[in-house]
Design a protein around this motif. Structure first.
Motif: not given
Length: 475
Positions: A51-80
């Protein structure tokens, strides 16, 4: 993959679009887990950004990507595990998101409260062997640890109080089905009892016990005894600043007991409601929510909206039309009435004096409903009159009601008719310094029809009491 956003930018985007993480935390609590599945996060992000515009949609998807969250320190561990990736977020981020949404506050259970109490006991034990010197790093670390744990406990309990104070809306939602489906009421009531009893036993009751200063625990001191022991230790070693801070914290914790107690009483009262009562309760909460929304519309930066725009609301509900023409009920301002409290205390003193003489209470002889002898009646009246002669009485506007309240259930075998017969003798020969005046002859009492009402007054020695009574009192 390089980091697309910094930690600050990622956090800012998370709070600009909080619904994604709100829903993830709700799912995490529902599953009673400490992690979020990566597949669930990706699906939620994709669904939200449609439901977002194209610009906001891309920014949110990139920001909430798992790799970005992990590199930003917001995710402290990934368990398989079990063929999936599980994401463990920073506790600070999760707690901050909970603070932004009251529905995400976690109710404190008995296990969590016990954990906090055990930790504070451990701090107290370490404090007993401490040097209490600012030059000792162990003592300064212990002091910081104590401040942090007490502040964390107060914050969690305050969140818990706020969460519990929204229980009215939660009970209204639970009772909605009962008001709409009477044929399923019995089944609904059983399910309701299970949910509410679980809420009461698992969350409300343990918090009440934890915050009760009179609680006795088999394994050691309670919360307030532990805090008080630490205050005494700090005062004994001249650390008055920390002792005073800890004392104020204990006062803050003690103040949280009453609101939780009020919630517990509300839950207990709700469980006693019938289906009709639940329907009424649900209706009141429904319209209260609408009024609250109208009030929130006025609490904006615009100073032009200072009145509720409730015309449509009044017309849609129906019962509000013409409400201003109805007479408002008068309240009893007992809080400002010293005479009310004097009357209450004097009545309590009289009842206590009766209890002190309980061993002297006469037992009136039982009589049959028909064919009883007048001798038995006379004996009962004499026994009761002798007891009335020994009673300490106060001036009252309704002697019959006062005496009946003191005798009923207190004297074995007492009946209301015995009091009326004994009062005839009391009218003819009142105690010294007192006068019984008959008033309101043509009214009836609740206890028995067509009987007179009496007023008991102190005799005014300087004037004739019959001359001063110009108008009868109506009790």
């Amino acid at each position: 993959m390089s980091k697309r956003f910094s930690t600050l930018d990622t956090t800012r985007l998370l709070f600009e679009h909080p619904k994604v993480l709100f829903r993830m935390i709700e799912r995490m609590d529902r599953n009673e887990a400490r992690f979020i599945r990566e597949s669930d996060l990706v699906a939620e992000v994709m669904d939200y950004t449609r439901g977002l515009g194209k610009g906001d949609r891309e920014r949110v998807r990139l920001a909430l990507n798992t790799d970005n969250l992990f590199r930003s320190g917001l995710i402290i561990d990934i368990i398989k595990a079990d063929g999936e990736r599980r994401l463990v977020f920073q506790d600070a981020l999760i707690n901050l998101m909970r603070a932004c949404n009251a529905s995400l506050y976690q109710e404190l259970t008995d296990a969590r409260l016990r954990g906090h109490l055990v930790t504070l006991r451990d701090v107290r034990n370490r404090l007993e062997t401490s040097s209490f010197s600012d030059a000792d790093p162990d003592y300064t670390e212990l002091r910081d640890d104590l401040n942090e744990r007490v502040s964390q406990l107060i914050g969690l309990l305050r969140q818990n109080v706020l969460r519990m104070q929204t229980i009215s809306a939660q009970l209204a939602d639970l009772s909605g089905d009962a008001s709409r489906a009477p044929e399923k009421y019995l089944e609904f009531r059983q399910n309701l009892f299970e949910q509410i009893v679980t809420l009461y036993e698992r969350h409300i009751k343990p918090t009440l016990v934890f915050l009760n200063p009179d609680t006795r625990l088999p394994d050691g001191s309670n919360l307030f005894e532990t805090l008080e022991a630490m205050v005494r230790l700090l005062e004994g070693h001249d650390d008055h600043s920390l002792a005073d801070q800890l004392f104020r914290s204990s006062i803050s914790l003690n103040a949280l007991y009453k609101p939780i107690q009020a919630v517990a009483q509300e839950v207990e009262h709700f469980l006693r409601k019938t289906r009709r009562g639940m329907a009424q309760y649900n209706a009141m909460e429904h319209f209260y929510g609408k009024l609250r929304a109208l009030k929130d519309d006025t609490e904006t930066l615009s100073l032009r909206r200072k009145w509720l725009e409730g015309g449509d609301f009044a017309r849609s509900t129906g019962f509000l039309v013409g409400l201003r023409a109805q007479q408002r009920p008068k309240h009893y301002a007992f809080g400002q009435s010293s005479s009310y409290y004097q009357l209450l205390f004097s009545e309590l003193e009289l009842r206590l004096s009766d209890l002190r003489r309980q061993s002297e209470v006469p037992v009136l002889q039982e009589v049959a409903g028909s064919g009883r002898e007048s001798r038995v009646d006379l004996q009962r009246i004499n026994q009761l009159y002798k007891w009335l002669e020994t009673l300490e009485l106060r001036p009252t506007a309704d002697l019959v009601r006062e005496l009946h309240g003191r005798l009923d259930g207190f004297i074995p075998g007492y009946r209301f008719a015995d009091l009326l017969a004994a009062l005839n003798r009391l009218v003819n020969s009142p105690p010294e310094g007192m006068q019984v005046t008959t008033t309101n002859r043509f009214r009836t009492l609740e206890q028995a029809p067509d009987c007179e009402q009496f007023v008991y007054r102190k005799r005014r020695l300087e004037t004739n009491t019959t001359d001063t009574e110009q108008e009868p009192d109506h009790a």
